[in-house]
Write an enzyme that holds these catalytic residues in place. Structure first.
Site: not given
Length: 342
Positions: A109-110
């Protein structure tokens, strides 16, 4: 190597699922029989407990700045705290240091923001949660950001999309390390598909909520997705929506960026892809259920969208155990005797 050490980097504001999808899958692989086994370790600044997005506190195994032992895989978790983590010179520096020691490096993800800040994604293809892709591309123009795939492998570095894509990426690692059989066992144990291919889009049109507030478009698209085997000509849709064909086409181009006919064809093709990989239905039955006039129309649609005929698509996905996401329940009305279910 007697064990495969996997260091998962966490921080305040990390997403718990980004951590748990990885560590739980690796522990399950060990129980099934991974040899050598995995040794997942959560590393945090100062070995302090972290408070995840959900508010839960998680204890760490080691301090990220003090870890110097041999490691197989370095993985940075994502979460709402990713910008603060990327702004920590100490954390980023130690991620860069550990990456040089690892056989492979990954971000969920981030967490890709931390890898980018460490310079590990320079001139590489990478992905992240689709909601943050533009932000990542703007901040790090030397990273080739692709917001669509579930995960991307570029050499020894992998990045993945949002949250549960951590499971897909971990399954890919397990298959790479120990083979398909063990990865399939982990997928069954976690009640997951094995595994969604990395190139599959993060956002199926059947799962993505419609962001437009235009009631005509929402009514038409909802009808299309739940009545694929009906008459979905532009004229029929316009009559159902209570507008002219020309006005409906203008609205679709404005809010969906394609004509009603293009939207219908894309929906039917994606639905057919699901049925091909989740059932034993013959092509003729798949074509009929998805609203194609013939198997030839289905074949042409597949060639245009996936660059392969439907029979080849089915073989490639079933041989690797990678069905498409569950979609419209309308596809499963009046079950065929050969239908195996979804």
């Amino acid at each position: 190597m007697q064990e495969r050490v996997v260091v998962v980097v966490g921080y305040d504001g990390a997403e718990l699922l980004d951590v748990a999808c990885v560590t739980s899958s690796l522990h399950l692989a060990n129980r099934i029989g991974a040899n050598p086994p995995y040794r997942p370790l959560l590393a945090t600044p100062g070995s302090r407990p972290i408070t995840c997005d959900s508010g839960l506190r998680v204890d760490a195994h080691v301090a990220v700045e003090r870890f110097n032992a041999p490691l197989d895989t370095l993985l940075v978790s994502g979460g709402l705290g990713h910008e603060r983590a990327a702004g920590s010179t100490s954390l980023v520096g130690h991620v860069r240091r550990l990456a040089a020691l690892a056989r492979r490096v990954a971000a969920v993800c981030t967490g890709s923001t931390v890898l980018a800040e460490a310079g590990l994604l320079t001139n590489r293809r990478a992905t992240t949660h689709w909601m943050y892709a533009d932000q990542l591309a703007h901040r790090y123009p030397d990273v080739q950001v692709d917001p669509d795939p579930i995960y991307i492998r570029d050499g020894s570095i992998a990045t993945s999309g949002g949250v549960t894509s951590a499971l897909d990426l971990t399954l890919a690692f397990i298959e790479e390390d120990h083979g398909v059989a063990l990865a399939r066992g982990v997928a069954l144990g976690t009640v997951a598909y094995l595994q969604r291919p990395g190139g599959q889009t993060q956002r199926s049109m059947f799962l993505t909520p419609h962001t437009t507030d235009d009631l005509v478009v929402r009514r038409a698209t909802n009808h299309i997705l739940s009545h694929l085997d009906d008459d979905l000509s532009t004229g029929r849709l316009a009559r159902l929506a209570g507008v002219s064909e020309r006005h409906l086409s203008r609205l679709f181009l404005t809010y969906v960026h394609e004509t009603p006919a293009q939207y219908v064809r894309r929906a039917r093709t994606e639905a057919a892809a699901h049925l091909l990989t989740s059932t034993a239905l013959p092509l003729a039955a798949v074509a009929r259920r998805c609203g194609f006039g013939s198997t030839e129309s289905l074949r042409q649609a597949f060639r245009d969208r996936y660059a392969v005929p439907p029979s080849q698509y089915r073989r490639s996905r079933q041989s690797s155990g990678t069905p498409e996401p569950t979609i419209s329940a309308s596809l499963h009305r009046n079950p065929d005797p050969t239908h195996r279910g979804c």
